[in-house]
Design a protein around this motif. Structure first.
Motif, PDB file in Angstrom:
ATOM      1  N   GLU A  80      44.067  -0.410   9.921  1.00 56.66           N
ATOM      2  CA  GLU A  80      43.722  -0.091   8.452  1.00 56.66           C
ATOM      3  C   GLU A  80      42.480  -0.188   7.830  1.00 56.66           C
ATOM      4  OE1 GLU A  80      46.953  -1.682   6.214  1.00 56.66           O
ATOM      5  OE2 GLU A  80      48.624  -0.611   7.283  1.00 56.66           O
TER       6      GLU A  80
ATOM      7  N   ASP B  79      38.123  -0.367   8.791  1.00 56.19           N
ATOM      8  CA  ASP B  79      36.997   0.152   9.733  1.00 56.19           C
ATOM      9  C   ASP B  79      35.845  -0.908   9.467  1.00 56.19           C
ATOM     10  OD1 ASP B  79      36.266   1.186   7.233  1.00 56.19           O
ATOM     11  OD2 ASP B  79      36.507   3.301   7.920  1.00 56.19           O
ATOM     12  N   ALA B  80      35.678  -1.925   8.677  1.00 62.10           N
ATOM     13  CA  ALA B  80      34.618  -2.753   8.809  1.00 62.10           C
ATOM     14  C   ALA B  80      34.897  -4.308   8.688  1.00 62.10           C
ATOM     15  CB  ALA B  80      33.466  -2.202   7.679  1.00 62.10           C
TER      16      ALA B  80
ATOM     17  N   ARG C 232      26.787  11.281  10.079  1.00 65.17           N
ATOM     18  CA  ARG C 232      26.273  11.698   9.019  1.00 65.17           C
ATOM     19  C   ARG C 232      24.688  12.503   9.367  1.00 65.17           C
ATOM     20  NH1 ARG C 232      28.721   9.370   3.709  1.00 65.17           N
ATOM     21  NH2 ARG C 232      30.816   8.949   4.632  1.00 65.17           N
TER      22      ARG C 232
ATOM     23  N   LEU D  54      35.451  13.512   4.305  1.00 63.71           N
ATOM     24  CA  LEU D  54      34.753  12.528   4.511  1.00 63.71           C
ATOM     25  C   LEU D  54      33.239  12.838   4.288  1.00 63.71           C
ATOM     26  CD1 LEU D  54      36.302  10.827   7.679  1.00 63.71           C
ATOM     27  CD2 LEU D  54      36.581  10.186   5.592  1.00 63.71           C
TER      28      LEU D  54
ATOM     29  N   ALA E 240      32.568  -0.308   2.353  1.00 63.22           N
ATOM     30  CA  ALA E 240      31.345  -0.613   3.442  1.00 63.22           C
ATOM     31  C   ALA E 240      30.679   0.709   3.532  1.00 63.22           C
ATOM     32  CB  ALA E 240      31.509  -1.152   4.874  1.00 63.22           C
TER      33      ALA E 240
ATOM     34  N   GLN F 138      29.822   4.451   3.153  1.00 64.53           N
ATOM     35  CA  GLN F 138      30.816   5.760   3.264  1.00 64.53           C
ATOM     36  C   GLN F 138      31.850   5.841   4.711  1.00 64.53           C
ATOM     37  OE1 GLN F 138      30.192   8.583   0.991  1.00 64.53           O
ATOM     38  NE2 GLN F 138      29.263   7.118  -0.407  1.00 64.53           N
ATOM     39  N   THR F 139      32.238   4.430   5.141  1.00 68.77           N
ATOM     40  CA  THR F 139      33.179   4.586   6.331  1.00 68.77           C
ATOM     41  C   THR F 139      34.355   5.445   5.864  1.00 68.77           C
ATOM     42  OG1 THR F 139      34.473   2.695   5.521  1.00 68.77           O
ATOM     43  CG2 THR F 139      32.444   2.248   6.979  1.00 68.77           C
ATOM     44  N   PRO F 140      35.074   6.095   6.716  1.00 72.12           N
ATOM     45  CA  PRO F 140      36.098   6.880   6.456  1.00 72.12           C
ATOM     46  C   PRO F 140      37.249   6.226   5.607  1.00 72.12           C
ATOM     47  CG  PRO F 140      35.585   7.503   8.644  1.00 72.12           C
ATOM     48  CD  PRO F 140      34.614   6.253   8.243  1.00 72.12           C
ATOM     49  N   LYS F 141      37.504   4.895   5.989  1.00 71.16           N
ATOM     50  CA  LYS F 141      38.500   4.044   5.167  1.00 71.16           C
ATOM     51  C   LYS F 141      37.978   3.611   3.735  1.00 71.16           C
ATOM     52  CE  LYS F 141      41.394   3.737   8.689  1.00 71.16           C
ATOM     53  NZ  LYS F 141      42.875   4.458   8.422  1.00 71.16           N
ATOM     54  N   SER F 142      36.715   3.577   3.636  1.00 76.72           N
ATOM     55  CA  SER F 142      36.141   3.067   2.389  1.00 76.72           C
ATOM     56  C   SER F 142      36.241   4.499   1.440  1.00 76.72           C
ATOM     57  CB  SER F 142      34.728   2.781   2.640  1.00 76.72           C
ATOM     58  OG  SER F 142      34.667   1.685   3.180  1.00 76.72           O
ATOM     59  N   VAL F 143      35.825   5.721   1.946  1.00 77.02           N
ATOM     60  CA  VAL F 143      36.030   6.769   1.086  1.00 77.02           C
ATOM     61  C   VAL F 143      37.298   7.143   0.883  1.00 77.02           C
ATOM     62  CG1 VAL F 143      35.824   9.231   1.156  1.00 77.02           C
ATOM     63  CG2 VAL F 143      34.053   7.956   2.247  1.00 77.02           C
ATOM     64  N   ALA F 144      38.421   6.938   1.959  1.00 75.76           N
ATOM     65  CA  ALA F 144      39.741   6.986   1.461  1.00 75.76           C
ATOM     66  C   ALA F 144      40.513   6.168   0.571  1.00 75.76           C
ATOM     67  CB  ALA F 144      40.714   7.053   2.728  1.00 75.76           C
TER      68      ALA F 144
ATOM     69  N   ASN G 227      39.202   6.820  -3.205  1.00 73.44           N
ATOM     70  CA  ASN G 227      40.283   8.062  -3.490  1.00 73.44           C
ATOM     71  C   ASN G 227      41.479   7.764  -3.813  1.00 73.44           C
ATOM     72  OD1 ASN G 227      38.606  10.859  -3.896  1.00 73.44           O
ATOM     73  ND2 ASN G 227      37.862  10.026  -2.237  1.00 73.44           N
ATOM     74  N   ASN G 228      42.131   7.283  -3.211  1.00 75.45           N
ATOM     75  CA  ASN G 228      43.486   6.726  -3.221  1.00 75.45           C
ATOM     76  C   ASN G 228      43.555   5.653  -4.524  1.00 75.45           C
ATOM     77  OD1 ASN G 228      44.802   7.922  -1.062  1.00 75.45           O
ATOM     78  ND2 ASN G 228      44.141   6.214   0.465  1.00 75.45           N
TER      79      ASN G 228
ATOM     80  N   ILE H  43      37.238  -4.673   5.652  1.00 74.41           N
ATOM     81  CA  ILE H  43      37.046  -3.679   4.691  1.00 74.41           C
ATOM     82  C   ILE H  43      37.817  -2.483   5.019  1.00 74.41           C
ATOM     83  CG2 ILE H  43      35.123  -2.598   3.433  1.00 74.41           C
ATOM     84  CD1 ILE H  43      33.378  -4.791   4.706  1.00 74.41           C
ATOM     85  N   PRO H  44      38.166  -1.651   3.909  1.00 77.80           N
ATOM     86  CA  PRO H  44      38.389  -1.869   2.585  1.00 77.80           C
ATOM     87  C   PRO H  44      39.430  -2.882   2.243  1.00 77.80           C
ATOM     88  CG  PRO H  44      39.369   0.096   3.123  1.00 77.80           C
ATOM     89  CD  PRO H  44      39.011  -0.471   4.337  1.00 77.80           C
TER      90      PRO H  44
ATOM     91  N   GLY I 261      43.356  -2.505   3.484  1.00 75.92           N
ATOM     92  CA  GLY I 261      43.479  -1.172   4.156  1.00 75.92           C
ATOM     93  C   GLY I 261      43.065  -0.047   3.191  1.00 75.92           C
ATOM     94  N   ASP I 262      43.105   1.180   3.377  1.00 77.16           N
ATOM     95  CA  ASP I 262      42.795   2.192   2.675  1.00 77.16           C
ATOM     96  C   ASP I 262      43.752   2.701   1.436  1.00 77.16           C
ATOM     97  OD1 ASP I 262      44.789   3.530   4.019  1.00 77.16           O
ATOM     98  OD2 ASP I 262      43.509   4.953   5.134  1.00 77.16           O
TER      99      ASP I 262
END
Lengths: 495, 96
Positions: free
Chosen positions: A34, A36-37, A59, A79, B16, B18-24, B27-28, B63-64, B79-80
């Protein structure tokens, strides 16, 4: 332990429980992907580590790609879009990041994108998309969506390759093929010239105006034309120049003296406008007029012939009537003689009409005139050397002469007896050059012939019918053994 | 009571870059707040890639992570934020 200590230790336990729960939740979140950092305490300060690679690197890679590209998460949310795709869609990254990718598209194109992303499995999916450009015209893209692992998630990489030029080239090629097919299947000769009047295309039918391949030749030289419209001084050169200047030519008749097969054509020429108003050449179509021309000539000839014949026939009928009247003493005699003569005329006319007023054979003329008087015994009249064709005017004259000879033979000559016969022979023409054909009518086996005391109309008809020409004529010899008549058919009427 | 409505409420989202989970997660969170909690929270987004030392304040490890700073007690959602129910349970304010 005091009450305060109790409270304090309860609070410590609660805090520890809370921290334990948080630690467990963190571990679970990491384990279940859940996050990714992670934040790691470095030697001097905290550092952030991305799980599954740095998102910046993909990117950078997407920006370096020439096609438009999008990275989507597992739910199809954006993304990242590279700048090519952002430009194409007219959207900023902030606008679309985290939004469902489908929402970026309008109603026309959304369906295709949804379909591509909805395909299960790990294979790449492709489709075509068309965007309407603000400046007009369409942009065509080949879109492909490939499942992709990005960090801890599985998303999609979607690329948009601009195939507008290829689609346009294919469309142009197809239209060119269609145009060629149209030209090729036309029955008319079709020749296309460029701006310099040089032939660039010619269909198969164009072989009738130029033998060989005319492509690369100047039209004016390959197909010289003489227009039948006397008032115009136009020629091939002038026609091509006028058409290239924008003046179309519609259905002009012209003669192509150098054409290998047909000479008369109906010519049309139109400016060729491939793109916009610019004239890039001209299209010349040539319709074969030879059959129509021949039919027109034939018709004109027939009308003149008919006019001539009607006048001749009326004059002939008048003459027959007058003469018969002066030679017959009774009304009955007149009726019989006049009717017979008109019927003889009609018999030849019938044959001529059957043959569309073309040449008739002497044999047929003789046979049709004698047949009504012979009943079943056709063998009483024999012929030889009569297989010669003559013009209609000679056939009519011959028909009248043979009629007179036949009625005379029935009344007084060889056909008046049981045994008498007639031989009609054509004498072969001797020597070179044109000479009249002599036909001999010779009766035998009839009663003895005596020279008549008076000259009836029959003899006038016989003597004069062919005298329209100096070579033509007929003379009767009253041989006691049987009547002989020698008929000269003018050479000009022999075919 | 209007007093309670004006009590400070603050969410801090740690991401962190623009990691995919951060972006998600961004938005969520925006969507959930707009749909279910309009005007109830001030949202601050902290990019730890730019300022990693800010993780210290809330002891952020993964993160996130979303932190409900106010009202107390402090709560963390890791989580995201794609589990909407879980987010709503944690952000729901007692007595409302």
């Amino acid at each position: 332990m005091s009450a305060a200590d109790h409270l304090n230790s309860d609070a410590v336990i609660a805090d520890l429980r809370h921290r334990l729960a948080e630690a467990e939740d963190t571990l679970r979140a990491i384990r279940e992907g859940e996050v990714d950092a992670l934040v790691v305490q470095g030697a001097d300060a905290e550092e952030v580590f991305t799980i599954g690679g740095d998102s910046e690197s993909y990117r950078t890679f997407m920006e370096a790609m020439e096609p438009g590209a999008a990275a989507l998460d597992a739910e199809g949310r954006v993304l990242y879009l590279n700048s090519t795709l952002r430009r194409l869609l007219g959207r900023s990254l902030e606008d679309v990041q985290g939004k469902p990718f489908q929402q970026v598209f309008d109603a026309d194109t959304r369906g295709t994108v949804e379909h591509l992303l909805a395909q299960p499995g790990t294979a790449s999916q492709s489709g075509d998309l068309r965007f309407r450009r603000d400046t007009g015209g369409d942009l065509h893209f080949s879109v492909s969506a490939t499942p992709l692992k990005l960090g801890t998630i599985t998303g999609h990489a979607v690329t948009f390759a601009d195939v507008t030029e290829r689609v346009r080239a294919e469309a142009a090629e197809q239209s060119e093929r269609a145009a060629r097919a149209v030209i090729a299947s036309a029955n008319e000769a079709v020749l296309v010239c460029d701006r310099d009047g040089v032939i660039t295309h010619a269909n198969v039918a164009a072989q009738i105006v130029y033998s060989g391949n005319p492509v690369g030749l100047r039209f004016a030289e390959a197909v010289p034309l003489v227009f039948s419209d006397a008032s115009s001084e136009m020629d091939s050169e002038g026609m091509v120049s006028a058409t290239l200047a924008g003046r179309a030519l519609q259905g002009k008749e012209a003669l192509a003296p150098n054409a290998p097969m047909v000479k008369d054509y109906l010519i049309s020429a139109a400016p060729l406008q491939v793109a916009g108003d610019q004239i890039s050449g001209c299209v010349i179509t040539m319709v074969d007029l030879s059959q129509r021309k021949a039919a027109e000539k034939q018709q004109l000839l027939l009308m003149m012939e008919l006019d001539h014949r009607v006048k001749n026939t009326l004059a002939l009928v008048l003459s027959i009537s007058t003469r018969t009247l002066s030679h017959e003493d009774t009304l009955e005699g007149f009726q019989k003689a006049f009717t017979g003569r008109i019927q003889a005329l009609a018999a030849t006319h019938t044959m001529l009409a059957d043959k569309s007023w073309t040449d008739l054979s002497i044999e047929n003329v003789v046979r049709s005139e004698v047949a009504p008087y012979l009943g079943g015994s056709v063998e009483r009249v024999t012929t030889s050397g009569l297989d010669v064709a003559v013009t209609p005017r000679a056939a009519i004259a011959l028909g009248l002469i043979i009629h007179e000879l036949t009625t005379n033979a029935v009344k007084y000559g060889s056909l008046s007896s049981e045994e008498g016969t007639i031989h009609v022979s054509g004498a072969a023409r001797a020597g070179e050059g044109p000479a009249p054909l002599t036909i001999e009518w010779r009766e035998t086996g009839g009663p003895e012939v005596v020279v008549p005391t008076r000259r009836g109309f029959g003899r006038t008809v016989i003597a004069r019918s062919l005298q329209y020409s100096p070579e033509g004529g007929a003379e009767v010899e009253f041989d006691p053994a049987g009547l002989v008549c020698r008929i000269a058919v003018p050479s000009e009427d022999l075919r | 009571m209007t007093i309670e409505a004006k009590a400070p409420r603050k969410l801090v989202l740690y991401i962190a870059g623009q990691t995919p989970k951060s972006v998600a997660a961004i938005n969520n969170l925006q969507r959930i707040c707009a749909e279910h909690l309009p005007g109830q929270y001030d949202i601050e987004v902290i990019d730890l890639r730019k300022n990693p030392q800010l993780a210290r304040e809330h002891s952020i490890v993964a993160i996130p992570t979303l932190v409900r700073e106010l009202p107390v007690p402090l709560r963390k959602i890791i989580g995201d934020l794609s589990d909407e129910q879980k987010v709503l349970i944690n952000l729901k304010i007692e007595g409302e």
